[in-house]
Design an enzyme around this catalytic site. Structure first.
Site, mmCIF file in Angstrom:
data_model
loop_
_atom_site.group_PDB
_atom_site.id
_atom_site.type_symbol
_atom_site.label_atom_id
_atom_site.label_comp_id
_atom_site.label_asym_id
_atom_site.label_seq_id
_atom_site.Cartn_x
_atom_site.Cartn_y
_atom_site.Cartn_z
ATOM 1 C CE LYS A 54 -3.806 -2.311 2.066
ATOM 2 N NZ LYS A 54 -4.463 -2.704 3.584
ATOM 3 C CD GLN A 98 -3.494 -4.519 6.825
ATOM 4 O OE1 GLN A 98 -3.392 -3.371 6.168
ATOM 5 N NE2 GLN A 98 -4.394 -5.377 6.241
ATOM 6 C CG ASP A 121 -10.264 -0.278 5.180
ATOM 7 O OD1 ASP A 121 -10.076 -0.614 4.038
ATOM 8 O OD2 ASP A 121 -9.459 -0.789 5.969
#
Ligand code: NAP
Length: 296
Positions: A54, A98, A121
């Site tokens: 990422k 994460q 997200d």
């Protein structure tokens, strides 16, 4: 009949290229650089690979990348303090914590502490509610990537029968919401579904997000259907580790009209959509028009 292979790797590269063009324009015209902060707690090897990837792709798109690595033993309060700092930082437009988090933390509490406008997200309860009610939201990256592939392949999805296998909060449920938004008739199947092959056989569109290697076989698929395979499963075969999806690619590609491979299908779309979401969040934060085609 051999199915058309939906090349997610190539499509994701195009999305990243489009994002990079918009980012360059934002910098040139407004002096703004979109910024993405990724927070990793602990040493989970798969998470470390994702976070590295990422960060690399964020920089390649011309965005600012901020990484925060915390010890597995860090307290939830310390993690919440990091999130609060990122919420207040105007150079950060997207925040991603994460998952999975270590067992002593309440992941819902951490996710819901993120400013919804920076929740790239799309897991914050506000964004879940906005998506479910058809309002402008931050949309979870993996289902957004699947939707982009389906729209590119079919144009309009209106009236199509879609079966989503899996009802997780990160893939199955938001995928169903997005397909409803595009006027599909949607069935969400799960481990308690009766006659799953029969249910799947009705579908023009099948999205498999199960986590079971090659579970969906050719006899489940209506001839000509489009099959999107979200699954990422590591299996031992012939003495080597291989990545396979939730769909038996060899068999299903003989029956389906179109299919995503694993690897090279949905996987690359997830990070591309994370970059797209960061750009969208940055434009919204600055009151600028959003780039078209990069969100739902
Ligand atoms: P998850 O949270 O474990 O959910 C799996 C879903 O599949 C659950 O709803 C479960 O039903 C259902 N299921 C399990 N066994 C089943 C069976 N035998 N028949 C029918 N349904 C069954 O998984 P997830 O996070 O959604 O991920 C699904 C897969 O996608 C995994 O392979 C994951 O690695 C992959 N993934 C890929 C990406 C990407 O970027 N490509 C991103 C995220 C996830 P119940 O609810 O009844 O238990």
């Amino acid at each position: 009949m051999a199915a058309t292979i939906i090349d997610g790797k190539a499509f994701a590269a195009r999305v990243r290229g489009e994002v990079a063009q918009h980012v360059a324009r934002l910098k040139a015209d407004h002096g703004i650089t979109p910024g993405l902060a990724v927070v990793l707690v602990g040493e989970d090897p798969a998470s470390q690979v994702y976070v590295r990837s990422k960060g690399k792709q964020t920089v390649e798109a011309g965005m600012a990348s901020f990484e925060h690595r915390l010890d597995a033993g860090v307290s939830e309060a310390e993690l919440l303090a990091v999130v609060a700092r990122l919420n207040a930082d105007p150079s950060v437009h997207g925040i991603l914590v994460q998952l999975p988090l270590p067992g002593h933390m309440n992941a819902d509490a951490v996710i819901n502490a993120i400013d919804p406008a920076k929740d790239v997200d799309g897991f914050h309860i506000s964004n879940v509610g906005l998506l479910a009610t058809g309002q402008k939201a931050m949309v979870p990256c993996t289902p957004l990537g699947c939707l982009m592939l389906l729209r590119a392949h079919h144009g309009s999805l209106a009236g199509m029968e879609a079966v989503v296998i899996g009802r997780s909060n990160i893939v199955g449920k938001p995928m169903a919401q997005l397909l409803i938004g595009d006027s599909c008739t949607v069935t969400v199947a799960h481990s308690r579904t009766r006659d799953l092959p029969g249910v799947v056989r009705r579908a023009d569109i099948v999205v498999a997000a199960v986590g079971r290697p090659e579970m969906v076989t050719a006899d489940w698929i209506r001839p000509g259907a489009t099959v999107i395979d979200v699954g990422i499963n590591r299996v031992e075969r012939d003495g080597a580790t291989r990545l396979v999806g939730d769909v038996d690619f060899a068999g299903v590609s003989e029956v389906a009209g179109a299919i995503t491979p694993v690897p090279g299908g949905v996987g690359p779309m997830t990070i591309a959509c994370l970059l797209a979401n960061t750009l969208t969040a940055c434009c919204r934060a600055n009151g600028l028009p959003e780039p078209e085609g990069l969100t739902a």
